[in-house]
Design an enzyme around this catalytic site. Sequence first.
Site, short mmCIF file in Angstrom:
data_model
loop_
_atom_site.label_atom_id
_atom_site.label_comp_id
_atom_site.label_asym_id
_atom_site.label_seq_id
_atom_site.Cartn_x
_atom_site.Cartn_y
_atom_site.Cartn_z
CG HIS A 168 -0.12 0.08 2.54
ND1 HIS A 168 0.55 -1.00 3.08
CD2 HIS A 168 0.15 1.12 3.37
CE1 HIS A 168 1.16 -0.64 4.18
NE2 HIS A 168 0.94 0.66 4.39
CG ASP A 182 1.87 4.63 4.93
OD1 ASP A 182 1.22 3.56 4.90
OD2 ASP A 182 3.02 4.72 5.40
CG HIS A 240 5.15 0.87 2.70
ND1 HIS A 240 4.63 2.06 2.25
CD2 HIS A 240 4.58 0.65 3.92
CE1 HIS A 240 3.78 2.54 3.15
NE2 HIS A 240 3.74 1.70 4.18
NE ARG A 297 7.58 -6.54 11.13
CZ ARG A 297 7.23 -5.32 10.73
NH1 ARG A 297 6.26 -4.67 11.35
NH2 ARG A 297 7.86 -4.77 9.72
O1 LIG Z 1 5.27 -2.22 10.36
C1 LIG Z 1 5.78 -1.96 9.28
O2 LIG Z 1 6.93 -2.28 8.97
C2 LIG Z 1 4.97 -1.20 8.24
C3 LIG Z 1 3.56 -0.93 8.64
C4 LIG Z 1 2.87 -0.07 7.68
O3 LIG Z 1 3.24 0.08 6.56
C5 LIG Z 1 1.67 0.68 8.09
O4 LIG Z 1 1.19 0.48 9.22
O5 LIG Z 1 1.18 1.49 7.28
FE LIG Z 2 2.30 1.78 5.65
#
Ligand SMILES: O=C(O)CCC(=O)C(=O)O
Ligand SMILES: [Fe+2]
Length: 625
Positions: free
Chosen positions: A504, A506, A572, A582
């Site tokens: 996606h 952001d 990403h 994690r």
């Molecule tokens: O946690 C991550 O490495 C990315 C999370 C992410 O892209 C998001 O929450 O928009």
């Molecule tokens: Fe993100």
Amino acid sequence: MAAHTDTYLLQICHVCSRKMSIYLTLALVFQVIHVHAIPEDPLMTYDQWYSAGTAAYTKEKWVSDCVRRCKKRVFEERPDGTASKEVEEAFESLKPYDYLQLCYYKIDNLEQAIATAYTFLLGNPEHEPMRRNIEYYRKMPGVKLDWFKDIELKTYQAYYLQALDHYKKDEWLMVLENMEKALQNYYKEHEQCAALCEEKYDHESFPEFYNAISDHYISVLKCKMNCPVKMGRVYGKPNKHYLADHFHYLQFAYYKVGNIEKAAQAVASFLLLKPDDDTQFRNKIYYLTQESISETHFTPRQDLMKFHLEQTQMSQLLRYAEKHYISADSEMEEKDYPEEVPPRNRGVNPEDLIKTYPVDPEGIKEYEGHGVKIIGDEVLLNGTERFAADGILTEDQCNTLIELAQKATIGDGYKSLNKPGTSPHTSHEIFAGLDVTKASELAQNADVDPEWVQLYLDVADKARDLARKYFVGDKPLYFDFTHLVCRTALEGGINREDLSHPIHGDNCLLLPDGTCKKERPAYVQRDYSALVYLNGDFEGGNFMFNYPNKTIQSEVKPKCGRIVSFNASNLHGVQPVIKGKRCAVALWFTLDSNYREAAHIIARSMLKSISKKPTGPKVISHTEL
Ligand SMILES: O=C(O)CCC(=O)C(=O)O
Ligand SMILES: [Fe+2]
């Protein structure tokens, strides 16, 4: 004005006015309510009808024209379901009511004459002759007050206006009752308006089959997109923010009756439609100072989200069509739709800190001072506006934040999408998050050590400072939203084909053709993003940057104190967390001061007011890099 009493003329006028009102009703009904009434003269188009009526009126030929028209009796299907632009404009300015009122007056139907005159005047308040007519009617004997009514008023508008009346009188429960009904009726009316757009479409030429379908579809979309514009007219005057205004009144009334959560929801709904509104932004800051309210309460209402999503999808489709079909004059192609899951197992085991395709060791720069070291730049990470760095947190600090994250609510921040206990992104993981407001509330209630929350705020500051220095220089960069999140693998997900977080951008909506549109409901205000990782002792879960076709550009393996930061439009995602938990602090920043997250300021002042003074050296300072 002198009333005619001649019976013949009366009959003719009656026919004329009936035609006018049939036209009025039909044109409006046909176009808006989708009812196919059979008119007397099915071969007449709406335009012909309208000009017949107006010609009869303007030439005062109450006899000949009407008679000629009335004699025409052909019962075939109406040839044209739409009216010309001029006729539509005449209807929009309520002009037919001007004609109708005189017709009604001449046939001594005073009740209808008054209603049509009044309806016209509401849309044209400056129209002196009609104002004088209304004065004249008011003084007539036997005239009843309720004859002065707006014929055009639709149910959704009637409720809206009633709500405004109650608003003026501070009758909050009545405001709520009527405004909620106004909203529900607005959606219904909109459905009908959109349904009418599916009406037949007249091709100017005879295009081949697929083009005909596309042309029709595009015209339907355009028509549907115009529904909110048409419906935003009250008394003939356009109001661009008609729908948004419902939420303004709702937020105030909910606040007045003490339902702050619903008030916050109404603010978020308003901001979804009109994101740069200062007043609602200030309201948001105010509500955030209330004990029971946190950032997560600012989720727009479901009904509006559904409506807004449909609108956004339509405008995306239209843009897509305009770009690829209309301008290029070619057919839309389906062939390069990307696969949902990026190709994995490319023969490389993601064990290194950072894996890139291709690798350019020269691109690695040392970032001097304060223990922070840039370990990945645009070259190494294979794309623009991105970097990765190590050393933003110590092991102790990471552990403290992970401990704080234990207090996170499952599903927090993604409430509407999430089934309790699972992730909004994948059913193979648990997703739990804590925003800064919630964290400071925990400190206030002595559920956590205030130092932990102080650390959370400080690391957020430090990440923002890094991103600002790297990407924007001297301009201020504001927090938009901050979230401490952990993703925990559930048992049995070894052979997963899904992602922990799908690919996606952001601040944009990823379209099937790989472009990412900066449009609501995406968080378009977000300019930069950052993830500060708190641990690396889990399996899977690599962060990745992706090409528009979703294949991988580069990967970052999380570990304590590592930050990855990038322009929020960069595509990403997160690879599946196969085993373990994690944790990361996710941050989104904006250059637009209207969107600055008030939560940080409020959280800091909350912490200050807590008597327990932080001890020990755990708090990191806002050092220059
Ligand atoms: O946690 C991550 O490495 C990315 C999370 C992410 O892209 C998001 O929450 O928009
Ligand atoms: Fe993100």
